[in-house]
Design a protein around this motif. Structure first.
Motif, PDB file in Angstrom:
ATOM      1  N   PHE A 870       0.804  -1.220   0.000  1.00  0.00           N
ATOM      2  CA  PHE A 870       0.000   0.000   0.000  1.00  0.00           C
ATOM      3  C   PHE A 870       0.836   1.268   0.000  1.00  0.00           C
ATOM      4  O   PHE A 870       0.298   2.347   0.101  1.00  0.00           O
ATOM      5  CB  PHE A 870      -0.946  -0.008   1.209  1.00  0.00           C
ATOM      6  N   ASN A 872       2.347   2.695  -2.350  1.00  0.00           N
ATOM      7  CA  ASN A 872       2.059   3.551  -3.508  1.00  0.00           C
ATOM      8  C   ASN A 872       0.843   4.434  -3.267  1.00  0.00           C
ATOM      9  O   ASN A 872       0.747   5.524  -3.810  1.00  0.00           O
ATOM     10  CB  ASN A 872       1.831   2.717  -4.768  1.00  0.00           C
ATOM     11  N   SER A 873      -0.104   3.940  -2.436  1.00  0.00           N
ATOM     12  CA  SER A 873      -1.292   4.756  -2.120  1.00  0.00           C
ATOM     13  C   SER A 873      -0.883   5.990  -1.329  1.00  0.00           C
ATOM     14  O   SER A 873      -1.394   7.085  -1.547  1.00  0.00           O
ATOM     15  CB  SER A 873      -2.286   3.938  -1.301  1.00  0.00           C
ATOM     16  N   SER A 876       0.740   8.376  -3.680  1.00  0.00           N
ATOM     17  CA  SER A 876      -0.267   9.025  -4.543  1.00  0.00           C
ATOM     18  C   SER A 876      -1.008  10.117  -3.785  1.00  0.00           C
ATOM     19  O   SER A 876      -1.295  11.187  -4.329  1.00  0.00           O
ATOM     20  CB  SER A 876      -1.268   8.002  -5.071  1.00  0.00           C
ATOM     21  N   CYS A 974      -4.134  -4.338  -3.830  1.00  0.00           N
ATOM     22  CA  CYS A 974      -3.463  -3.044  -3.787  1.00  0.00           C
ATOM     23  C   CYS A 974      -4.097  -2.045  -4.744  1.00  0.00           C
ATOM     24  O   CYS A 974      -3.718  -0.897  -4.782  1.00  0.00           O
ATOM     25  CB  CYS A 974      -1.957  -3.189  -4.029  1.00  0.00           C
ATOM     26  N   TYR A 975      -5.100  -2.508  -5.523  1.00  0.00           N
ATOM     27  CA  TYR A 975      -5.891  -1.554  -6.311  1.00  0.00           C
ATOM     28  C   TYR A 975      -7.336  -1.509  -5.802  1.00  0.00           C
ATOM     29  O   TYR A 975      -8.211  -1.002  -6.454  1.00  0.00           O
ATOM     30  CB  TYR A 975      -5.892  -1.948  -7.792  1.00  0.00           C
ATOM     31  N   SER A 979      -7.050   0.847  -0.706  1.00  0.00           N
ATOM     32  CA  SER A 979      -5.963   1.711  -1.204  1.00  0.00           C
ATOM     33  C   SER A 979      -6.516   3.083  -1.559  1.00  0.00           C
ATOM     34  O   SER A 979      -5.860   4.100  -1.332  1.00  0.00           O
ATOM     35  CB  SER A 979      -5.289   1.075  -2.412  1.00  0.00           C
ATOM     36  N   GLY A 980      -7.713   3.120  -2.078  1.00  0.00           N
ATOM     37  CA  GLY A 980      -8.346   4.405  -2.401  1.00  0.00           C
ATOM     38  C   GLY A 980      -8.585   5.230  -1.147  1.00  0.00           C
ATOM     39  O   GLY A 980      -8.354   6.437  -1.119  1.00  0.00           O
ATOM     40  N   ILE A 983      -5.331   6.739  -0.035  1.00  0.00           N
ATOM     41  CA  ILE A 983      -4.949   7.920  -0.836  1.00  0.00           C
ATOM     42  C   ILE A 983      -5.665   9.153  -0.291  1.00  0.00           C
ATOM     43  O   ILE A 983      -5.046  10.185  -0.006  1.00  0.00           O
ATOM     44  CB  ILE A 983      -5.296   7.715  -2.338  1.00  0.00           C
TER      45      ILE A 983
END
Length: 1141
Positions: A870, A872-873, A876, A974-975, A979-980, A983
């Motif tokens: 996670f 990358n979240s 982002s 992870c998508y 993850s949202g 972010i």
């Protein structure tokens, strides 16, 4: 009458050693186009009387009106010197700072340049800029000191004073060249040192440091301008005269009997003539003698000017006869003495001969291109020449040979595309008729005339009264048939005419290019290589021998096209050519669908794209454009595409709001772009458009808490905290569930309570922000390298030079980030932002996680952790937060966010494991009343992470198996929704962390250089202070009454600044604005008065305008955000006192 035919030019193009590709560079209004006119008149293209008045190369209407050049245009000239013939491809370039991108396009195609300097104004900001551009492109300059007539007529200097003044100007120019040279030598030495260090590390023994800078050994005498080197011409282009000292050396060697070589060395410098001994002696100043240059050269010119200006007929006749000139009666009787002067001077010292012979002697031909320049052109970005594929390295010899043989690969560089009216193209021009065609047309005209007469006689007969009705009817029907035929013919003519007009109104694009190798032919097939094309990748797919005529597999950034037309560029005219050999400048038609702004054309797929052009000006002025009638939107979009192609510097964007935005370099550039869209040939868009007020860019940042309040009184410790927190809480009522500590640490959980983040914001030191801005390209390269390493792609070997640059960058960061707060900060950098290469930093400062942006330096961290899927979240969320700040949705700058805690909660783990065991997930469904998809996916992913963690603690081997089995689930997770949520939470955390600190706006700043005379100095200062400008320094130019003022001015206040200064000073001051840096606006946009003194100073409602708030509210209004302002201040009803007595 034009003295040279196109056929002659084509013949000269084949002799590469006789070609000179040159451009004229200077500050605005120093006389480039006038000088170009004088050179063009020597070829008979324009009259010598019109030189300087016509401005032949300024072909646009707005160029003629404004009196400045706005685009670079080329012309080919023929010059004969002795028995040698030369072809000179002359490119005239703009001097205004807004059009410096046009200078870059011109410089790339040339081998040499003429630097023009005004004898009164001397070295100006743009003179330094063009010298730097010429230096960066490795082209050789020569100097023309223009407008010497102003020293005589305006400043009224004596020859001795003028000599001193000219010496000063030469010293100033050589000082600029010297600094460029020094920086280059020191750079090379630093590179050598770094190489030798790696070698010397292995060698033991005492090290002796060498303190010499390497400047002592390098020869730089050829770089400097000096009349005795033959690379300086003194001129007055408007009066048509110019000379190098070799002209006078030859003249006086016959008279005095001293060798020309001796005179060449002594005419410039502190030498004087001892008339008794007939010797040239040194030390004129110490002995109070006249320098040789004054005695033999300047005195004569001064006496000529004096005689003509005072209308001393006897003296003029004496001078004319002694020089052996023939002056026409028209010139000698003319009311304006300047005309008479021009007639004498242009015969005695023709400027075109002086300048063109200097160009031919001192500037290199295309054959003399240096290996250093070739390598610089071939190496894009951070690549070195050695890292290019061997097939590409072989092309270096083709560049150096510049040969026009059949076997030589064709290499062409297109530096820009320019729009031409289709009527101006050679094949659309009306050509002169031959004798046979004229005779044929005469016959046709006679036939038509005879038919007309016959038709008229027929009409008269039919109109005669006849008794027979039937004959009358037949006559009428015949008439109507004739009329119908005539009508049909007319309609056909009209439609044909309309179609022809439509074709005529079309804009054609011509590519402005130069052939570096081989011969370009009309109809030839050639590869078009985009700026991102990589020969190393394509050579795997194609053989280096393949040609554009074969059927080839698709290769990224490479297309194939046919060269439709080749043109000889002749200023306002274009001439058709069949082929162009190496070393020539040309125009290429038919590339508009293949080339956007610049490109490399080659017949060899091994050819690398040329390095991008160096643009001095940064596009910063933005306006939104829309059509008056919404139905015209497609035409506007098409017009903006054409404008984008026709201008090297303009940018055309569509913002997130859907607005079409035009980004230009300055006000004059913006005006020209809008004129092009609206008016030029009915415009690129051919529609009426409305333009918004300029969109001014700002940046948001934070600062340390202030030490003093708005009335400069020291804030006590408790009072400071109280004031800051009181005001902050008024602004942002922080929602529930978000904790903010006293030192600004923000703790926030995701909506599903599965993860908690703690984030702190800190201001970065100014040096670090500057460092990040300067190295944005390097950061982008690092990002690309690390992503390719993460994806396990086999990338080409990382260039050692790039690695060294990254190491150096890391070291600089470590030097600037020192102290307790920044301990280990550089190693903990998680990401840069916005867009992963901006001037903000994200750090991680919690246990159990390691990741580095310095992967490419071999610090790659392998191994899984519960955060790995996670992370990358979080990055982002940081990118989104830095892209639009909380004050007015502008990007952040100079902010460091530290993630001090990131927990994935245990409750989530236990719940999710049980839900996975049962396979239902009821408990979670009960706890989170969300969609079924969300409830299923959310526990799954948390469970997979936690299971992974638990098992990894107990049985390491089994964890690997499980991770492999769950690999697919992890990838999906992870998508997933979690993850949202991360972010969004990270973005919110960053925003609140930012609002916990004192926020400030940053404004874009111009540096502004103003040249003004003493009497208007006060008015210049008035305009500057009115527009929030700040004067940095003012200095007086030696020997003149001109002051140079250097100031900084916010871009937001710069619109109409140049016009206002000109109006207020009656045209005696002219500013040059160049984007410089971002600067924090010191006032707090959220400040309200609290203490008595503040109420006293600023009034109850802070009546004196808060600059930062004004800017912030303007941006918020434009973006449609909420603005806190009272429309009605005092709503009491107004009443007239007289009524209520």
């Amino acid at each position: 009458m034009v003295l040279t035919s196109v056929e002659k030019m084509v013949g000269l193009q084949k002799r590469t050693c006789g070609i000179r590709n040159i451009c004229v560079l200077a500050h605005v209004d120093h006389g480039k186009t006038t000088l170009a006119d004088c050179l063009i008149s020597s070829n008979g293209i324009i009259s010598s009387r019109l030189a300087g008045k016509l401005r032949y190369l300024d072909s646009r209407e707005d160029e003629q009106i404004r009196g400045i050049t706005m685009k670079s245009s080329a012309i080919s000239l023929h010059f004969v010197k002795g028995d040698q013939e030369y072809l000179i491809n002359l490119i005239d370039s703009p001097g205004h700072v807004d059009f410096s991108s046009e200078v870059s396009t011109a410089v790339r195609l040339c081998d040499g340049c003429i630097i023009v300097v005004d004898a009164v104004e001397g070295v100006c900001p743009q003179t330094q800029a063009v010298l730097r551009q010429a230096w960066l492109e490795n082209i050789r300059p020569v100097l023309v000191i223009n407008k010497i007539d102003r020293l005589i007529v305006e400043l009224k200097l004596t020859p001795q004073e003028a000599h001193m003044h000219l010496k000063n100007i030469l010293e100033q120019i050589n000082a600029v060249t010297g600094t460029l040279f020094t920086s280059k030598v020191l750079e090379e030495r630093a590179e050598k040192e770094s190489e030798s260090e790696t070698v010397s590390d292995t060698v033991s023994g005492d090290q002796i440091y060498d303190w010499s800078a390497g400047l002592e050994d390098t020869d730089d005498s050829h770089l400097y301008f000096s009349p005795d080197h033959g690379n300086v011409v003194f001129a007055s282009a408007i009066d048509g005269w110019g000379f190098g000292i070799e002209h006078f050396a030859k003249l006086y060697s016959q008279k005095i009997g001293i060798k020309p070589a001796v005179l060449m060395k002594t005419l410039w410098g502190d030498y004087y003539l001892n008339t008794k001994a007939k010797k040239i002696m040194k030390g004129d100043q110490s002995k109070g003698k006249k320098p040789l240059f004054v005695q033999l050269v300047l005195d004569n010119i001064w006496s000529l000017y004096e005689a003509v200006m005072k209308r001393d007929k006897e003296k003029i006749e004496k001078i004319v006869t002694s020089l052996g000139l023939k002056i026409g009666a028209r010139e000698s009787r003319h009311a304006d003495p300047k005309v008479h002067l021009n007639a004498i001077c242009s015969q005695w010292l023709p400027i075109s001969d002086a300048v063109l012979s200097m160009v031919c002697n001192k500037l290199p031909s295309p054959l003399d291109i240096t290996a250093e320049r070739v390598e610089k052109l071939m190496c894009v970005g951070a690549r070195t020449f050695d890292s290019l594929p061997p097939e590409t390295q072989e092309l270096k010899s083709a560049f150096l040979k510049c040969s026009s043989e059949e076997t030589a690969p064709v290499i062409v560089f297109v530096s820009k595309m320019f729009a031409v009216d289709a009527k101006a193209l050679p094949h659309n021009k009306p050509r002169p008729l031959t004798q046979e065609e004229i005779a044929h047309r005469r016959e046709l005209a006679k036939q038509r005339h005879a038919q007309k007469l016959a038709a008229n006689q027929g009409k008269e007969l039919s109109e005669k009264p006849s008794n027979d009705n039937s004959s009358d009817v037949t006559g009428n029907t015949g008439d109507t048939k004739g009329e119908e035929q005539q009508l049909a013919a007319q309609v056909e003519n009209v439609t044909l005419k309309a179609m022809k007009d439509e074709a005529d109104n079309k804009e054609s694009f011509v590519a402005f290019a130069r052939v570096f190798s081989g011969v370009v032919r009309r109809g030839q097939k050639i590869f078009v290589l985009g700026p991102k094309y990589d020969p190393a990748e394509s050579l795997h797919k194609l053989s280096s021998q393949c040609s554009p005529t074969n059927d080839l597999p698709s290769v990224p950034h490479m297309t194939c096209c046919t060269l439709e037309n080749l043109y000889l560029l002749m200023g306002r005219e274009l001439e058709d050519l069949e082929e162009v050999p190496a070393g020539n400048v040309l125009g290429i038609g038919g590339l508009q669908d293949f080339v956007l702004k610049s490109a490399t054309l080659s017949t060899s797929p091994a050819c690398p794209p040329f390095t991008p052009l160096n643009f001095e000006a940064t596009p910063i002025v933005r306006v939104a454009v829309e059509p008056k009638h919404p139905s015209d939107m497609p035409q506007l979009v098409r017009g903006m595409k054409l404008l984008n192609q026709a201008d090297p510097c303009v940018q055309v964007l569509i913002q997130e709001t859907g607005e079409h935005v035009l980004v230009t370099a300055g006000e004059v550039h913006l005006q020209r772009c809008l004129d092009d869209l609206k008016e030029r040939l009915e415009g690129f868009a051919k529609v009426q458009i409305s333009v918004s007020a300029p969109i001014i860019p700002f940046r948001e940042t934070i600062t340390r808490p202030p030490k003093v309040d708005m009335v400069n009184e020291e804030i006590g410790k408790q009072q400071k905290v109280a004031v800051i927190h009181q005001t902050k809480e008024d602004q942002n009522k922080i929602p529930e569930g978000i904790q903010v500590d006293s030192d600004g640490l923000v703790t926030i959980s995701t909506p599903n309570k599965q993860a908690t983040l703690s984030v702190r914001a800190m201001p970065l030191p100014e040096e670090v922000t500057r460092l990040l801005e300067e190295n944005s390209d390097l950061i982008r390269t690092m990002e690309q390298l690390s992503t390719s390493m993460n994806e396990d792609k086999k990338t080409h070997e990382i260039n050692q030079k790039t690695l060294d640059r990254i190491k150096e960058f890391k070291e600089k960061l470590e030097q600037n980030l020192q102290g307790r707060r920044w301990r280990n900060a550089v190693d903990q950098i998680w990401s840069f932002g916005p867009r992963k290469c901006g001037p903000n930093i994200l750090l991680y400062n919690f246990d159990g996680y390691e990741r580095s942006v310095w992967q490419c330096l071999g610090n790659a961290v392998k191994g899984a952790s519960k955060y790995r899927d996670f992370d990358n979240s979080i990055v982002s969320g940081f990118q989104l937060a830095t892209l639009s700040g909380p004050m007015c949705e502008e990007p952040l700058m100079g902010v460091c966010f530290t993630v001090e805690k990131w927990e994935i909660n245990k409750i989530g783990e236990t719940l999710s494991t049980s839900s996975q065991d049962s396979g239902e997930g009821d408990v979670i469904e009960h706890k989170q009343s969300e969609d079924t998809t969300l409830t299923n996916s959310c526990p799954d992913e948390v469970c997979s992470v936690n299971e992974h963690e638990d098992t990894s603690q107990s049985v390491p081997k089994s964890s690997e198996k499980i991770s492999k089995q769950k690999g697919e689930v992890l990838l999906a997770d992870c998508y997933g929704p979690f993850s949202g949520q991360l972010i969004a939470t990270m973005k919110e955390a960053c925003r609140y962390a930012l609002q916990a600190k004192p926020q400030r706006l940053m404004a874009a700043m111009y540096t502004c250089e103003i040249m003004a005379t003493a009497e208007v100095l006060g008015r210049v200062y008035a305009v500057l202070s009115k527009r929030e400008g700040r004067v940095l320094q003012e200095e007086m130019k030696e020997g003149t009454d001109v002051f140079i003022i250097k100031a900084v001015l916010p871009v937001a206040e710069s619109f109409g600044f140049a016009d206002e200064i000109r109006k207020r000073t009656s045209g005696l001051a002219s500013p040059q604005l160049v984007f410089s840096h971002w600067e924090i606006i010191s006032s707090d946009p959220f400040w309200v008065p609290t203490t008595e003194e503040e109420y006293l100073h600023f009034g109850e409602k802070a009546d004196s305008e808060n600059q930062a708030r004004k800017y912030m509210n303007a941006v918020r209004k434009r973006k449609g955000l909420y603005v806190e302002e009272k429309i009605v201040e005092h709503a009491e009803k107004q009443r007239t006192l007289s009524r209520n007595k």
